[in-house]
Structure formats: C-alpha cells, structure tokens
Scaffold this motif. Structure first.
Motif, PDB file in Angstrom:
ATOM      1  N   ILE B 219      -2.374  15.991   5.093  1.00 53.87           N
ATOM      2  CA  ILE B 219      -2.979  15.061   6.042  1.00 53.87           C
ATOM      3  C   ILE B 219      -4.098  14.292   5.367  1.00 53.87           C
ATOM      4  O   ILE B 219      -4.283  13.087   5.589  1.00 53.87           O
ATOM      5  CB  ILE B 219      -3.478  15.830   7.281  1.00 53.87           C
ATOM      6  N   VAL B 222      -2.533  11.544   3.595  1.00 54.90           N
ATOM      7  CA  VAL B 222      -2.114  10.485   4.508  1.00 54.90           C
ATOM      8  C   VAL B 222      -3.301   9.593   4.863  1.00 54.90           C
ATOM      9  O   VAL B 222      -3.186   8.367   4.884  1.00 54.90           O
ATOM     10  CB  VAL B 222      -1.483  11.082   5.780  1.00 54.90           C
ATOM     11  N   PHE B 223      -4.451  10.197   5.084  1.00 58.69           N
ATOM     12  CA  PHE B 223      -5.619   9.382   5.437  1.00 58.69           C
ATOM     13  C   PHE B 223      -6.070   8.504   4.271  1.00 58.69           C
ATOM     14  O   PHE B 223      -6.415   7.330   4.446  1.00 58.69           O
ATOM     15  CB  PHE B 223      -6.769  10.296   5.908  1.00 58.69           C
ATOM     16  N   ALA B 226      -3.780   5.714   4.079  1.00 60.49           N
ATOM     17  CA  ALA B 226      -4.017   4.707   5.113  1.00 60.49           C
ATOM     18  C   ALA B 226      -5.159   3.789   4.704  1.00 60.49           C
ATOM     19  O   ALA B 226      -5.075   2.562   4.856  1.00 60.49           O
ATOM     20  CB  ALA B 226      -4.335   5.391   6.440  1.00 60.49           C
ATOM     21  N   TRP B 283       4.646  12.753  -0.264  1.00 56.18           N
ATOM     22  CA  TRP B 283       4.108  11.444   0.128  1.00 56.18           C
ATOM     23  C   TRP B 283       5.123  10.321   0.017  1.00 56.18           C
ATOM     24  O   TRP B 283       4.947   9.249   0.582  1.00 56.18           O
ATOM     25  CB  TRP B 283       2.819  11.103  -0.621  1.00 56.18           C
TER      26      TRP B 283
END
Lengths: 651, 494
Positions: B219, B222-223, B226, B283
């Motif tokens: 996670i 992922v951040f 982003a 990823w």
C-alpha cells in the motif's frame, strides 16, 4: 529466328503503345504519329510473317522440329518452368496462320480505322494480341501456354472495349472476360492436375509420358476417377470458354461490339481457335480417354448445329458471321473428338482464311454503308461495291463447302471422319454436321442476298455515300480470298491425305484404336457427296426464300412462332444465365453490400467506432468540470481503487 | 564518537554549480536598477535569460564531462550518479534551456518579461536533477518539492491573468494533495522496511523471497506511485493537466509538458526498478492499469478539444501512457524503450510548442485549432513544421515519433505483453485522428483571417532544429539508441 517472330510484335506493341501516350498537339503531328505507329506495327508483322513462312518451310516441310529454351522462368522445388519455343508442325501451322491473317488485318486496319482518333492504341493492341497468340502456339510448357492464353484474353478484352465510350462495348468486354474466366478456371485446374500426375508442366515429358498414365486413378472428393479423363475434361472446359462452345459461347456474339478487323482477327481466325489448338497439342492425353473424346465430340457437334440455327435468324451482319464462327468451331472440335486432329487443324486453317475474308468483307460493307450493320437496312449493293461483292461470294462459297473452295475439302473430311469413327457419338456428330452444313449454306446466302440484292433499303444520304473500299483494304482481301480458294486442295494431302504422317511428324498422336481419319477416305460415295449436296440445297433454299419469294421468311416465322422466337432469342442462353447466375449474384452482392458491409461491418466497425469515439470524447469532457474538489475527488477515488485492489486480493 | 564525515561534493557538482548560479543571477536581478515595466526591466530579463541558458549549458557540460561510467553515491548514499541519471539530466537541461529560449518573446509581448522567470526555471531544473539522482525517500521528496515550488510560481507567472493564476492555484492545491499521498506512502514504507534508503530498502524487500509480501509495504508503494503519477499526469491523477496547460502562459506549458515529466518518469523508473524491483510482479498491475487508462483517455478526450493547448495536455497524458508500457514490461528492454521515447517526446513537444507560440493574429496569441486554417498558404514553413510534429506525435513513419512507439511496443511484444501492445496500437489510431485533424485544418480549410507571418528568431530556430531532428532521426538513430541502452543497463546494475 523463331524468337524474332514472337518478339517483333511485342516490340511493335511497345513502340505503338508509347506513341499512344504522346499528345500530338496539332492535327498534322497526329497524322504523323498515326502513320509512324501504323508503319511500325505493320512492318513488324510483315517481317514476322515472312519469317514464319520460312520457319514453316523448314519445320513442317523439311521436318526440322526443335525446342528452343530461352530463359529459366520459375524454379521452385519440383517445379521447373522455362521460357521456350516448341517448334513442330502444329506450331508452325499456327504461326503461319496467325501471322498471315494478322498481317492482313493490320494492313486492312489502316484503311478501316483511318478516321478513328486513337490509331496508335489500336495498332498497339493488335500487335500485343499477335504477340500473345504466338506465345500461346509456340509454348513448350503449359504455364507459358496459359500465359499466352490469358494474354490473348486480355487483348481481346481491350479490343472489344476499344470504343470505351460505348456502354455496350464495355459490357461486351466485361462479359467476354468473365465468361472466359469460367473456362480458364477449368484450364487452370487441368494444368494443376497435369502437374500432380506428371510432376512437370513441360510439354515434351507430358506428351511422351501420357501412355504410362493411361490407367492411373485419381482420388477426388472421396471417390475415384480416371485421372486423364478428369484432366482432359477440365482442360476442355478451358477450351470451351476460349473457343465459344455451347454453354460458354455467349460472349462471342457480343464481342462483335469491337471494331470489325478485331472480329476478323481475334473472334474468327485466331484466338477462338486456341481451344482447338490446345486439344490437338495435348492429343496424347485426350487419346487416352474415350470419355473425354466423346464429350468433345458431343459438345462440338451440338455447338455446330445450335449456332447454325441461330445464325439463320440474325439480322446484324456481323452477328451472323459470329454465329457461323461458333458453328465452324464446333466442327473443328468434333473432328478432334473423333481423333481426326489433322482434319480439325486443317479446317482451322481454311476457316481462318475464309472467315477472316468474310469478316473483312462485311467490314468493307459496313464501311461503305457508313457504319450500318443491320442487313434489313441494306440490299441492292452489288452494283455499287462489286469487288467486295465478289469477294464475299468467294468467302461464302468456301464457307458453304462448295467445290473447289477451301471449305469443301476441310469440311468434307471432317464429316467423313465423323462417319468413319463408327461410333454412336460419331454418328451423332455426322448427322448434326450435315444438318449444320445445310444451314451454313442457307444463312450464308441469306446474308449475301439480303445485303447485296433486292431493293436498296437504306436511307438516301447513306446510299449516296456508298463507295468501294480503298486498295489498302482490298489488297488484304485479295490475299485472303486466294487462301480461301486454294488452301483446300494445296493442304489436303499434307494435312489429312496420304502424306499426313510425314507432315505432322509426330506433332499429333492418334492411337491405333481410333482410325477415323483412315476410314474417312474409304467412306461410301453418298457420305462424300452429302456435304456438297446439302450445301447446294441450302443455297437453293435461300434463293427461294430471299430472292424469288421475299415474303416467305415472314410466313415461315409466323407459322412456327415458338420455334422462331426460340431461335431468335439464341435458345434463351443469355436469359437463362441471367436468371441463374447474374441476377442471384446481384442479389447476393446487394445484400452483402447493404446488409453485410453497410449495416454490420460499417455499423459496428468504422462508423460505429467513430460514433462511439465521439461519444466517449464527449463523456470525458463532461467529467473535466474545472472544479478542484472534483479533481481531488477523482484522485482519491483512484487511490482508493488501487489500494482496495491489493487489500481485496490479499484477503 | 565519530564525527560526521564531510560528504564528497564532487558528484553533485553540476547541481551545486547551477544552484549557486541561480542565486547569483537572482541577486543580479534584484539589485539592478528597476523602472517598473519599462525597457530597463525587459533588458534585465533578457540578460538574465541568456545567462541562465549559459548556466544550464555549463551544467550540461559538467554533467557530461564528470560522468564516469560507474555508479557513484554520496551524501550518505542519498545522492546517486550513474549513466541513467546522466541521461535524464542531459534531457532536462536541454529542455529547460530550450524553454527559456522560446519563452522570452512571449513574455515580452505579454509584458511579463521579468528576470525571475528564467531563474525559477533554473531552480526547478535543480530540483529535477535532484529527483533524478535521488537514492533515498528523503532526497526524493526534497527534490520533488523544490521542483514543484518553482513550478507553482511560474504557472501563475502572468499574474494579471485570471486563468494563469487559477492554473497556478489548481496545480498547487492538487500537487499538495499528491505530495501528501507520497509522504504517507513513504512513511508506510519506512514503517515496514525500517529504512528510507533505496539500497537498504531493496535489500529488505528482496531478503524474504519465500514470505508473502507485506500488505502495508504494498500500500505504501501504491501511495508513492500515486504521488508520482500525479507529476507525470497519468490517469486517474491527471485531472489538473488540461486546466493548468490551458491556463498557464504558453512557454510555461511547454516547460510543464516536458521537463517535469522527464524528471518524474526518471524518478518513477528508479524507484520501481531499484528499491521495489523485487516486487515487480505486484506493482506491475497498477502500472498496467495506469498505462492503459492514460492511453485511452489521452486518445479519446483530445478529440473533443478545440484549444490546442488543451489538446497538447491530453496528448501528453496519452504519451505518458505509452511510456508506462515500457515500465510495465519491467525489464531492460522496456526501460530502454522508455528512455528513447522520452528523448523523442522532448523534441516533439518543444517543437510543437514553438509552433503554438508562433500562432498570433495581429500580435495577439491565439490557441484555437480552427485559427490554424489556411496556415499552409499564409505561413507555409510553420504549417510544414507543425505537420511534421503532428505526424510524429501520431507515430507516422519515418518520423521519430514512430520509432519511439516502435521500441516500446517491441519491448512489450518481446516480453509477451501482447494486450498492452495491441491497446497501445489501437489508441494510437484513435490519437492519430486528432493530430491529423490539425494538419487537415492547416492545409485544407479556408481561413477567414490569416495568422501573422512574424516569428521571433529563437523560436524559429528551435522550431527548425527540432523539426529537422524529428524528420531525420531515422537516418542517424544510433547515438540516442546507444546512450539509452547504456543508461538502461546502469539501472539494472549492468
């Protein structure tokens, strides 16, 4: 030298073709260019003709057969194809006929086409045709033969549609091309079959090895079939297309849309005889299959009678001769079908002379009548164009088979051979041939009488301009007339008489079991006299109906209206094909176009995708609102989706 | 207690030089006599702009000459120099220099020619170079923020213009949000690996191959992803792009479209390949999704645009999507494809923006696509150049844009990512529509009022140079290909 015979016309075609692209600018310059094109093409053809005569002398008379290999063309695995010239009596005869008739037609065209605006193009096409025809007859392998075969088809297409501003000419050209495709497909399959069977397409090994495969069986669609029968019938389908035999004949009458010299050269004397040539060339294959030979005989004889009946009621002068050609080609085929290949080729040669003569004579009449082709609007011309009249007489006498003209000898021997075959199909061919001979004489004299005798039916201005053709048109006619006069008794002994064995020199193979031609010479006297007798009877009938009692034809037609209409409409072949092939093809095409392509492919494909694209573009624009909190929201949703993807997956 | 060693400054010399130069030029501008919107100010801005270009070129020379082929780290491993960093630094410096060069005339025409603009571009470039060389999450964030702060200001540089200010503000707010995500991701990663150093992180993540990858670290990735996706304007973090591109002054848009993207892509490549290289399989799915969504949105959304700057915004979104294919493939060939692609992208975009900068009517900038009607007659050279750039952006051979796509798709196909390659090709087809529409408007539509013929010389020169480069790339592709190859190898420790 033989190479030069073949290549000179190609050279002429290239030069004249290049000239056709020059924009002359002035009228004088155009005249010069036209002259140059005519000189080059006619010169090439005349040299070619002289060389062909010399070659004929050495090959056919002195027996120096040879095969010249020029270049390797295709070499792929087992397949070996060369550019080569096979020179034997058969090809020498064909070269002679082709170059002589072609040269005459070239010269004639100078006069006939003199006020046409695109003379170089015309001359280039004629030369190109001659080149391909020579490639065809000299081919030493089937692929090269096929190349020439397609090449003459192409030239024929170009020349039928020469006056491309006429819709009817374009339609006729397309029809000729398409109908020939049907035949060509058979021919191609035949060539493939030969390759499967023999492993080569070179003629020499094929012809030599035919006997070994006499009993070979081919597995076809789960069944078994006699290999050579299948192959020969396929090849014959090709011949039927090119030589306008019944079923695939419909293009030939329409092909008369082309200029008259074209009709004389391509659709009477040379190209349409390619089928007969091919059958004769492959005689060792056909000899091995009695079924195939029977098919050839039946189709030939049926065509002979069918076309003759139709020829009796046509009013267009060229169409009468066209059907006559069709009918005569039928004779040649059934000669081949009863193994009298020599007789078939003999008739091919004499026919080339007198049919070219008739066509060119008809052209001379049309020329005199200011391009009128309908015989009902002619009449009484014999005083005005006496030379043409006399020449047409010679041609007609030859066609009708009256002694001592050329047609007498060749047609006689064909009918005798058919009788001498002593088979059922032979008898069929003989009787139909005799009947057709009667009709041949009848329609020939019907043509002569309607055109040259009776009261003039043309308009005053047309009649006032009727004139004898110039010498440049008449000289070729004299040459052809000489051929029509003497070719018969000069060639008889060599082609079909007691010298024929030495003359053909192995170019044609006839099995001992097929002695039709030998027996022909021993046939009863009545058989020998029958063709001449029915010919005279036909002439007499024509005289009665069109000279003595001119109202008789109308009464006959009225008495048998159905028969008359059946024949007048050419046995409804065109209508039949329209109903079976053309219209359904249009219906299928239209439904595929509107329904398949328009609705399904365009609707879902290009148009649909384009519409969808615009829709998506609009939707995306609306999302782009310009408010920061919308954008931030989208980012958060994005990260939410991505994170939940992992969270949900790991649970 | 050991004293902290003084770090080796040598590898960071170009950055240090550029920073010092920027400060010096800032001082120079500040202390120069100012006459408030008069000719003296314009003159000052010109001098500073030229000196900035000079400084960037010097930095470029430093970057190239100081480059050993080895990987060097300094500042306790927070700063790394390798062939990969050098490759991207060269591209960034070139694009910054070109941006300053083509901006001057626009700024003067719009009466905003201030010396701060070039200095800010230089400072942004320093930030980007730091990003490229970042080898630690802290360094990453510092570089990113340094870059972003400069960008916020130049986006609203035309401060009398509402749209420009709006653009700057939007960029600032959304960028802050993205930075927040990045920081949150970084803290998660730190929490799960116990380090911020890329090298140590790679070791920690690769150490336990048998164990399941911890969800927290994922996670975190992922951040971070982003946050970086925002910088390269990849879907769904792209929303700011069209508005900012449209609102910002055109030369700023040109700069935005190229340099920050280069830096962010470089950073993304390094982060994904080096510390998170062990988690490629994890990823990859996110990258594939972002890539496909970007390609599709870039292709479809651009169709409805009538403003050429907005169109270029969507175009850049689409191009980032193509570049991400290379990352998604995740091997050396894929990275090499991205490197080639970004270099070609630089020249195509700068070139296209020189054309947009030359679109003027009676001295005023116009940005409507329909304003281009009839340019082929009134200004044939401009039309030809723009046609070359548009065809290249559409990926029509033999122009450079085609090869950029080719190497990306080739890498995808070779690695078996057929779906990605096919989607890429299909969206290129859709994209070709709007690029070629511009060519159609230029060559086939009748103009009601033609554009000015005037072009300032630097812009024309840049236009000609980039146009020729794009057109003849296929003759001499080798220098770029070999450099990209070497740079890609260095990332994979080769």
């Amino acid at each position: 030298m033989p190479v030069a015979i073949v290549l000179l016309p190609l050279l002429g075609a290239i030069v004249a073709g290049a000239l056709a692209f020059i924009d002359p600018g002035s009228r004088a310059a155009k005249a010069r260019i036209d002259k140059l094109a005519q000189a080059v093409t006619c010169g090439a053809l005349l040299i070619s003709m002289v060389l062909a005569i010399i070659t004929f002398n050495s090959v056919a008379i002195n027996g120096q057969t040879q095969t010249i290999t020029i270049l390797n063309w295709i070499s792929s695995g087992e397949l070996e194809i060369n550019w080569g010239l096979k020179l034997d009596t058969l090809s020498a005869v064909m070269m002679l006929v082709v170059t002589v008739v072609s040269a005459m037609v070239h010269i004639y065209s100078i006069g006939y086409m003199h006020h046409d605006p695109s003379i170089p193009r015309f001359m280039a096409y004629l030369n190109l045709f001659t080149f391909f025809m020579l490639v065809l007859v000299t081919a030493d392998n089937l692929v090269q033969l096929f190349l020439g075969w397609e090449g003459v088809g192409l030239s024929s297409y170009l020349l039928i549609g020469f006056w491309y501003d006429r819709p009817s000419a374009n339609a006729a050209a397309i029809k000729a091309f398409l109908v020939n495709r049907v035949g060509d497909f058979g021919f191609m399959l035949g060539i493939l079959g030969v390759f499967v069977l023999f492993g080569t397409v070179q003629l020499d090994p094929i012809l030599a090895g035919a006997a070994e495969h006499a009993d070979t069986v081919l597995n076809l669609f789960g069944g078994e079939a006699h290999a050579l029968t299948v192959i020969c019938i396929l090849l014959f389908i090709g011949a039927m297309g090119k030589s306008a035999q019944i079923g695939l004949h419909t293009w030939l009458p329409d092909a008369m849309e082309g200029p008259t010299p074209v009709s004389a050269l391509i659709h009477a004397a040379t190209m349409v005889t390619a089928g007969i040539f091919m059958v004769a060339r492959l005689s060792p294959l056909f000899e091995q299959s009695d079924i195939a030979l029977s098919v050839v005989t039946i189709i030939g004889a049926s065509t002979a009678i069918f076309a003759a009946t139709v020829g009796c009621v046509q009013n267009d002068i060229k169409r009468v001769i066209a059907y006559s050609t069709c009918s005569q080609l039928g004779y040649m085929f059934f000669a081949c079908g009863v193994s009298a290949y020599g007789a078939g080729i003999f008739h091919l040669m004499t026919h080339a002379f007198f049919k070219a003569l008739l066509f060119l004579g008809a052209g001379s009449v049309i020329h005199a009548m200011s391009d009128e082709q309908d015989m009902r609007k002619m009449g009484g011309l014999w005083r005005m164009i006496p030379v043409t009249y006399a020449l047409m007489w010679i041609g007609s006498l030859a066609l009708a088979g009256i002694w001592p003209f050329a047609g007498y000898y060749s047609k006689d021997i064909i009918l005798e051979a058919a009788y001498g075959a002593e088979t059922g199909v032979g008898q069929y061919a003989f009787w139909l041939g005799v009947a057709a001979a009667f009709l041949t004489a009848f329609y020939s004299w019907r043509l002569l009488l309607m055109t040259f005798h009776g009261k003039p039916r043309a308009d005053e201005p047309v009649l006032a301009r009727v004139h004898e053709s110039p010498m440049v048109m008449l000289v070729p006619l004299f040459v052809l007339a000489t051929g029509a006069l003497v070719a018969g008794f000069i060639g008889y002994d060599a082609f079909v008489g007691h010298e024929s064995g030495a003359f053909w020199n192995g170019a044609i193979t006839v099995l001992p079991g097929h002695p039709a031609l030998e027996r022909a010479h021993e046939s009863p006297t009545w058989v020998k006299l029958a063709p001449l007798a029915v010919g005279l009877a036909g002439i007499a009938t024509a005289y009665v109906m069109y000279f003595l009692k001119p109202d008789l034809p109308g009464r006959v037609a009225a008495a048998f209206p159905r028969v008359y209409r059946f024949v007048l409409n050419k046995w409804y072949f065109d209508e039949l094909y329209n109903a079976i092939f053309v219209r359904p093809a249009f219906v299928i095409g239209r439904s595929l176009w509107k329904g398949g392509d328009g609705a399904v492919i365009d609707g879902v494909g290009p148009d649909g995708i384009a519409t969808a694209t615009m829709g998506i573009a609009q939707a995306v624009r609306r999302v782009q609102s310009g408010y920061i909190y919308h954008y931030a929201f989208a980012m958060l949703i994005g990260i939410l989706v991505l994170v939940s993807w992992y969270v949900l997956r790991s649970v | 207690m050991p004293t902290a060693e003084f770090p080796n400054l040598f590898p960071a010399l170009p950055e240090i030089f550029l920073l010092v130069a920027a400060m010096a030029l800032l001082m120079f501008g500040v202390f120069r006599k100012d006459d408030e919107a008069g000719p003296a100010r314009v003159r000052c801005s010109r001098i500073v702009a030229r000196l900035c270009i000079l400084a960037l070129l010097c930095a470029l020379i430093l970057v190239v000459t100081m480059n050993g082929s080895d990987r060097v780290t300094t500042f306790n491993g927070m700063f790394v120099v390798d062939r990969f960093a050098v490759y991207f630094k060269v591209l960034i410096l070139i694009s910054s220099a070109l941006s300053i060069l083509i901006a001057q005339d626009y700024l003067e025409v719009h009466r905003v020619a201030r010396f701060e603009f070039p200095v800010l571009v230089v400072l942004a470039s320093v930030g980007m170079m730091l990003m490229v060389s970042a080898n630690d999450l802290m360094a990453l964030y510092l570089g990113l923020e340094m870059q972003s702060l400069s960008l916020y200001i130049i986006a609203s540089f035309q401060r009398d213009d509402q749209r420009s200010v709006e653009a700057g503000l939007k960029y600032f707010v959304l960028s802050a949000l993205a930075s927040g995500m990045l920081l949150y991701g970084s803290s998660l990663i730190y929490g799960f690996t116990g380090t911020t150093s890329f090298d140590a992180m790679a070791g920690a993540l690769a150490a336990a191959p048998g164990e399941a990858v911890s969800l927290g670290a994922l996670i975190g990735i992922v951040f971070i992803l982003a946050g970086l996706a925002f910088k390269i304007s990849a879907v769904p973090f792209h929303m700011w792009t069209p508005d900012v591109y449209e609102g910002a002054p055109t030369p700023v848009t040109a700069f935005f479209a190229v340099a920050p993207k280069l830096a962010a892509i470089a950073l993304l490549l390094r982060v994904m390949m080096e510390p998170f290289g062990a988690l490629t399989v994890q990823w990859q799915q996110v990258i594939v999704f972002i890539s496909v969504a970007s390609m599709a949105l870039g292709a479809y959304a651009a169709i409805g645009q009538s403003n050429i700057k907005r169109l270029m915004a969507y175009s850049s979104i689409g191009h980032v999507g193509y570049a991400l294919i290379g990352l998604a493939v995740g091997n050396e060939a894929g990275v090499r494809g991205v490197l080639i692609y970004m270099a070609i992208y630089l020249f195509m975009n700068i070139g296209a923006f020189t054309c947009i900068l030359s679109m003027r009517r009676r001295g005023q900038m116009v940005v409507g696509i329909n304003d281009l009607a009839g340019v082929s007659k009134s200004n044939p050279m401009l039309a030809l150049a723009l046609a070359i750039f548009m065809f290249s952006l559409a990926g029509i051979p033999p122009l450079a844009g085609f090869f950029g796509k080719l190497y990306i798709f080739l890498a995808a196909v070779q690695a078996g990512y057929f779906t990605l390659a096919i989607i890429g090709v299909l969206t290129s087809v859709v994209g070709a529509f709007y690029y070629i529409r511009i060519v159609k408007v230029m060559y086939f539509d009748e103009a009601e009022e033609v554009l000015d013929r005037r072009m300032d010389r630097p812009t024309a020169l840049v236009m000609a140079a980039t146009g020729i480069l794009i057109a003849i790339f296929f003759i001499i592709p080798d220098p770029l290909l070999s450099q990209a190859q070497a740079a890609a190898q260095s990332l994979f420790g080769g």
